[in-house]
Scaffold this motif. Structure first.
Motif, PDB file in Angstrom:
ATOM      1  N   SER A 149       0.111   1.008  -6.756  1.00  0.00           N
ATOM      2  CA  SER A 149       0.094   1.802  -5.525  1.00  0.00           C
ATOM      3  C   SER A 149       1.180   1.364  -4.551  1.00  0.00           C
ATOM      4  N   GLY A 166      -1.610   0.307 -12.486  1.00  0.00           N
ATOM      5  CA  GLY A 166      -1.193   1.455 -11.704  1.00  0.00           C
ATOM      6  C   GLY A 166      -1.964   2.700 -12.066  1.00  0.00           C
ATOM      7  N   GLN A 334      -0.222  11.401  -3.517  1.00  0.00           N
ATOM      8  CA  GLN A 334       0.069  10.623  -2.320  1.00  0.00           C
ATOM      9  C   GLN A 334      -1.221  10.266  -1.585  1.00  0.00           C
ATOM     10  N   ARG A 337      -2.595   7.322  -3.377  1.00  0.00           N
ATOM     11  CA  ARG A 337      -1.828   6.105  -3.115  1.00  0.00           C
ATOM     12  C   ARG A 337      -2.098   5.556  -1.711  1.00  0.00           C
TER      13      ARG A 337
END
Length: 471
Positions: A149, A166, A334, A337
């Motif tokens: 991230s 990840g 996004q 993340r």
């Protein structure tokens, strides 16, 4: 200040560090050695909570292999501990300084030395940022899959040190599967090469894998040969809403049992979704108890998403929404993340757990975390690489409140105990560091711990490499 200003400040720390600094300067330029306490303090710790950090005697920023060798020869000669660091984005205290140590920051060794489309490898220095490597190899039609991230800031050396994972691990695997060979400076300053740059190779013990995940306790990685893959098509993402975490976990099990190979399968609970919305105003659906993101980077991703969407509906999804294009897909990624940043903003401080359980136990684990949250009256958001069972229960608390801090630590320990009870592991990708030393001993047992300490003794007989970490 840098070493060129030593004489301007002669406090006790500087005087004590004098012989060390003088020897370091014999093989390093002045700008590579930092001793100002205000500056060195900024290198004292990574991003983990509840992990003690000491005061470094000096911070060294080498640019060459020879400079790293000089640091290690100096440290061995003076019996000074050395703490290797990357970008300090770690979450276990593995990069935390010890009193009187040399912090060896490798961020200046940031060159991509080679990219070979024929051999499908990249040769890099440890300070190369993950995202920079990904973009560079992408220009050659290649792909480096591991994507933590923190990929925009974390370094390859740090990724190797913690064996990081990840979002794409469910299809492509973790860092260890992409490290073919290493150049390592040992504790006494000798340079050793491990592994290979060929597609196959089984000569001798696999020392390369031994260094991956060793958290700087066996040697200093100064060069890495990394495997690459052909760049896949752009992935499309599907978002599925569920009325319970159990239903979302059921969907995960159905997807994996059905033989599907998503490039990403991530879960965010209601607490996490709300935190992301509060921070980013992205407009994620807050009516859901669990949001599952699935992605495919195949030649026909829409068909794959449709099949997975049907499985989600069979598991009880209240709504299934496939992204219309790559831009919408990226927006959803996004949001994922940003999860850990958003949870930290919600309460000021977080303890981020890293428990991995068998996929078949994921639902039981998430239910257990919810019970722990209620017991300790704390906000605990759960975000998960659901496709491989790696969860990040994130305990949110006010660090200025001693009572709340105590409950946060207790809940953290109970979450790790739950993971072991369900046949899991205390860390899937963040490492042990300082935070989980006690729990490593519980997981691997006394014989396993004895063998690991024996390996450490072979590579670092003086115990100067990242002391106090792992065990």
């Amino acid at each position: 200040m840098v070493v060129s200003r030593i004489e301007a400040r002669r406090d006790e720390d500087t005087v004590a560090a004098g012989p060390l600094v003088d020897r370091l300067l014999d093989g390093l330029p002045p700008e590579a050695v930092l001793i100002d306490p205000d500056v060195t303090a900024s290198y004292a710790h990574d991003m983990a909570s509840f992990c003690p950090a000491g005061r470094p005697a000096a911070v060294v920023l080498p640019r060459t292999v020879e400079q790293v060798q000089h640091v290690m020869r100096t440290a061995t000669g003076l019996r000074v501990p050395v703490v290797p660091q990357g970008a300090r984005t770690g979450l276990s205290g593995a990069a935390n300084a010890t009193d009187g140590c040399v912090v060896l920051s490798l961020t200046k060794m940031d060159r991509i030395l080679e990219i070979s489309p024929v051999d499908r490898i990249a040769v890099v220095e440890p300070g190369v940022v993950n995202a920079a490597l990904s973009r560079a190899v992408g220009e050659h039609g290649l792909y480096y899959p591991p994507d933590p991230s923190s990929w925009e800031t974390c370094t390859i050396g740090g990724n190797i040190g913690t064996a990081s994972g990840g979002l794409c691990c469910v299809k492509y695997g973790v860092t260890a599967e992409y490290v073919l060979g290493l150049d390592v400076v040992l504790a006494d300053g000798r340079l050793m090469s491990t592994g290979r740059r060929t597609a196959k190779g089984v000569a001798g013990y696999d020392l390369t894998r031994l260094f991956v995940g060793s958290e700087g306790s066996l040697g200093i990685v100064v060069r890495a040969v990394l495997a690459l893959r052909p760049k896949p098509p752009e992935q499309l993402v599907l978002a599925a809403e569920f009325s319970s975490g159990a239903a979302a976990c059921d969907a995960v099990c159905r997807v994996m049992a059905g033989g599907h190979v998503p490039s990403l399968l991530e879960l965010m609970d209601r607490t996490t979704v709300e935190a992301v919305n509060d921070l980013t105003r992205m407009g994620l659906p807050e009516s859901t108890e669990a949001l599952l993101l699935a992605a495919f980077d195949t030649t026909a991703p829409a068909a794959d998403l449709a099949a997975v969407g049907a499985l989600c509906e069979a598991a009880g999804a209240t709504r299934v929404v496939p992204a219309e294009d790559a831009a919408e897909s990226e927006l959803l990624l996004q949001a994922r993340r940003m999860s850990l940043v958003a949870l930290e903003a919600a309460r000021g401080t977080t303890m981020i757990d890293d428990v991995c359980v068998p996929r078949s136990k994921l639902g039981e684990f998430i239910d257990g975390v919810e019970r722990i949250s209620e017991k300790h009256r704390l906000t605990i958001g759960v975000v998960s690489h659901a496709g491989d069972g790696n969860t990040h229960p994130t305990v949110c608390f006010d660090a200025t409140d001693p009572e709340e801090s105590r409950r946060a630590r207790e809940s953290f320990d109970e979450i790790m105990a739950l993971g072991l009870e369900l046949g899991g592991t205390i860390t899937g990708e963040h490492g042990v560091g300082v935070l989980k030393k006690e729990w490593l001993a519980r997981e691997i047992g006394p014989v396993g711990l004895e063998m690991q300490r024996a390996v450490k003794q072979v590579f670092d007989p003086l115990g100067i490499l990242n002391p106090g970490k792992i065990f």
